[in-house]
Design a protein around this motif. Structure first.
Motif, PDB file in Angstrom:
ATOM      1  N   THR A  10       4.233   4.269   6.532  1.00 15.52           N
ATOM      2  CA  THR A  10       4.529   3.791   6.669  1.00 15.52           C
ATOM      3  C   THR A  10       5.458   3.687   8.502  1.00 15.52           C
ATOM      4  O   THR A  10       4.755   4.449   9.127  1.00 15.52           O
ATOM      5  CB  THR A  10       6.794   3.471   6.598  1.00 15.52           C
ATOM      6  N   THR A  11       5.998   1.824   8.665  1.00 13.37           N
ATOM      7  CA  THR A  11       6.498   1.980  10.650  1.00 13.37           C
ATOM      8  C   THR A  11       7.029   0.894   9.761  1.00 13.37           C
ATOM      9  O   THR A  11       7.131   0.075   8.968  1.00 13.37           O
ATOM     10  CB  THR A  11       5.112   1.909  11.370  1.00 13.37           C
ATOM     11  N   HIS A  12       7.023   0.223  11.515  1.00 11.73           N
ATOM     12  CA  HIS A  12       8.542  -0.633  11.573  1.00 11.73           C
ATOM     13  C   HIS A  12       7.500  -1.183  12.635  1.00 11.73           C
ATOM     14  O   HIS A  12       7.785  -1.118  13.456  1.00 11.73           O
ATOM     15  CB  HIS A  12       9.808  -0.985  11.114  1.00 11.73           C
ATOM     16  N   SER A  13       6.764  -2.838  12.558  1.00  7.22           N
ATOM     17  CA  SER A  13       6.549  -3.600  13.476  1.00  7.22           C
ATOM     18  C   SER A  13       6.297  -5.041  13.182  1.00  7.22           C
ATOM     19  O   SER A  13       6.016  -5.849  12.424  1.00  7.22           O
ATOM     20  CB  SER A  13       4.487  -2.786  13.551  1.00  7.22           C
ATOM     21  N   GLU A  14       6.709  -5.935  14.340  1.00  4.10           N
ATOM     22  CA  GLU A  14       6.441  -6.759  14.373  1.00  4.10           C
ATOM     23  C   GLU A  14       7.946  -7.362  13.629  1.00  4.10           C
ATOM     24  O   GLU A  14       7.893  -8.383  13.352  1.00  4.10           O
ATOM     25  CB  GLU A  14       5.414  -7.715  14.181  1.00  4.10           C
ATOM     26  N   GLY A  15       9.069  -6.752  13.552  1.00  6.36           N
ATOM     27  CA  GLY A  15      10.204  -7.272  12.685  1.00  6.36           C
ATOM     28  C   GLY A  15      10.185  -7.113  11.286  1.00  6.36           C
ATOM     29  O   GLY A  15      10.736  -7.493  10.572  1.00  6.36           O
ATOM     30  N   MET A  16       9.016  -6.268  10.964  1.00  7.87           N
ATOM     31  CA  MET A  16       8.830  -5.903   9.640  1.00  7.87           C
ATOM     32  C   MET A  16       8.022  -4.682   9.203  1.00  7.87           C
ATOM     33  O   MET A  16       7.659  -3.881   9.875  1.00  7.87           O
ATOM     34  CB  MET A  16       7.957  -7.032   8.902  1.00  7.87           C
ATOM     35  N   ASP A  17       8.472  -4.644   7.844  1.00 10.11           N
ATOM     36  CA  ASP A  17       8.085  -2.918   7.160  1.00 10.11           C
ATOM     37  C   ASP A  17       6.461  -2.645   6.905  1.00 10.11           C
ATOM     38  O   ASP A  17       6.405  -3.973   6.066  1.00 10.11           O
ATOM     39  CB  ASP A  17       9.122  -2.612   6.195  1.00 10.11           C
ATOM     40  N   ILE A  18       5.792  -1.784   7.841  1.00 13.02           N
ATOM     41  CA  ILE A  18       4.928  -1.990   7.170  1.00 13.02           C
ATOM     42  C   ILE A  18       5.000  -0.310   6.617  1.00 13.02           C
ATOM     43  O   ILE A  18       4.670   0.363   6.821  1.00 13.02           O
ATOM     44  CB  ILE A  18       3.817  -2.080   8.108  1.00 13.02           C
ATOM     45  N   GLY A  19       3.621  -0.318   5.180  1.00 14.48           N
ATOM     46  CA  GLY A  19       3.606   0.704   4.335  1.00 14.48           C
ATOM     47  C   GLY A  19       1.765   0.824   3.378  1.00 14.48           C
ATOM     48  O   GLY A  19       2.179  -0.671   3.343  1.00 14.48           O
ATOM     49  N   LEU A  20       2.087   1.868   3.253  1.00 15.53           N
ATOM     50  CA  LEU A  20       0.655   1.954   2.344  1.00 15.53           C
ATOM     51  C   LEU A  20       0.090   3.218   2.119  1.00 15.53           C
ATOM     52  O   LEU A  20       0.829   4.085   2.616  1.00 15.53           O
ATOM     53  CB  LEU A  20      -1.299   1.356   2.841  1.00 15.53           C
ATOM     54  N   THR A  21      -0.420   3.628  -0.040  1.00 17.24           N
ATOM     55  CA  THR A  21      -0.608   4.659   0.370  1.00 17.24           C
ATOM     56  C   THR A  21      -1.776   5.379   0.615  1.00 17.24           C
ATOM     57  O   THR A  21      -2.729   4.948   0.486  1.00 17.24           O
ATOM     58  CB  THR A  21      -0.949   4.395  -1.668  1.00 17.24           C
ATOM     59  N   VAL A  22      -1.931   6.853   0.727  1.00 14.51           N
ATOM     60  CA  VAL A  22      -2.618   7.011   1.289  1.00 14.51           C
ATOM     61  C   VAL A  22      -3.125   8.882   0.986  1.00 14.51           C
ATOM     62  O   VAL A  22      -1.630   9.436   0.915  1.00 14.51           O
ATOM     63  CB  VAL A  22      -2.472   7.637   2.767  1.00 14.51           C
ATOM     64  N   SER A  23      -3.837   9.328   0.676  1.00 16.78           N
ATOM     65  CA  SER A  23      -4.073  10.863  -0.337  1.00 16.78           C
ATOM     66  C   SER A  23      -4.938  11.385   0.747  1.00 16.78           C
ATOM     67  O   SER A  23      -4.884  12.512   1.024  1.00 16.78           O
ATOM     68  CB  SER A  23      -4.801  10.664  -1.509  1.00 16.78           C
ATOM     69  N   ALA A  24      -5.370  10.961   1.766  1.00 17.84           N
ATOM     70  CA  ALA A  24      -5.655  11.729   2.970  1.00 17.84           C
ATOM     71  C   ALA A  24      -4.960  12.151   3.860  1.00 17.84           C
ATOM     72  O   ALA A  24      -4.763  11.415   4.979  1.00 17.84           O
ATOM     73  CB  ALA A  24      -7.353  11.061   3.898  1.00 17.84           C
ATOM     74  N   PHE A  25      -4.143  13.275   3.783  1.00 21.22           N
ATOM     75  CA  PHE A  25      -3.217  13.783   4.115  1.00 21.22           C
ATOM     76  C   PHE A  25      -2.499  15.187   4.903  1.00 21.22           C
ATOM     77  O   PHE A  25      -3.643  15.793   3.650  1.00 21.22           O
ATOM     78  CB  PHE A  25      -2.496  13.185   3.824  1.00 21.22           C
TER      79      PHE A  25
END
Length: 157
Positions: A25-40
């Motif tokens: 996740t992050t917060h960018s351009e006034g919105m929350d961004i998030g995505l599922t990732v298994s490659a960590f």
């Protein structure tokens, strides 16, 4: 000429290696961004660093620029529905999701996750059809009494 395996062959073989499931996740351009990732994975202890790999075509990728704060929430075994929700191509992946904010920009983290990592994106590298992102970890915590959600042979459990 170099010989190689097909994407299907690789996916099948790599799928035999169980991995955890995260939401980046992050917060960018006034919105929350998030995505599922298994490659960590962890990358370095000194300095503390982790690595995530994200499909290069992902619309979320530009929001994870070098220097930006990001969050990684390791999903708990009872958070399967969140893994699916953050993998979908919908306008607001955070709809109905309980979050906690951390960092200078208020990075959203999934409440009830097994572990979390607050990091600053350090670098990007090309890796075939994915972008490899390294991040310096500036905060983290975990709950040793919880079990993580896993991805094994194409199934979440």
């Amino acid at each position: 000429m170099t010989e190689t395996v097909s994407g299907l062959e690789l996916r099948t073989a790599v799928g035999s290696f169980p991995s955890g499931v995260t939401v980046v996740t992050t917060h960018s351009e006034g919105m929350d961004i998030g995505l599922t990732v298994s490659a960590f994975a962890s990358l370095s202890l000194e300095p503390a660093m982790v690595v995530v790999c994200i499909e290069s075509k992902s619309k979320s990728l530009p929001h994870l620029a070098v220097g930006r704060e990001i969050g990684i929430s390791v999903l708990a075994s009872d958070q399967l529905e969140l893994a699916v929700q953050f993998a979908r191509h919908v306008e607001d992946r955070f709809e109905g999701v309980e979050i906690e904010r951390r960092g200078k920009i208020g990075v959203p983290f999934i409440k009830g996750a097994v572990a979390w990592f607050l990091g600053i994106v350090d670098s990007w590298f090309e890796g075939g059809d994915h972008t490899i992102i390294t991040a310096r970890v500036i905060g983290c915590d975990s709950d040793v009494h919880m079990s993580a959600l896993s991805y094994f042979r194409g199934k979440l459990s």
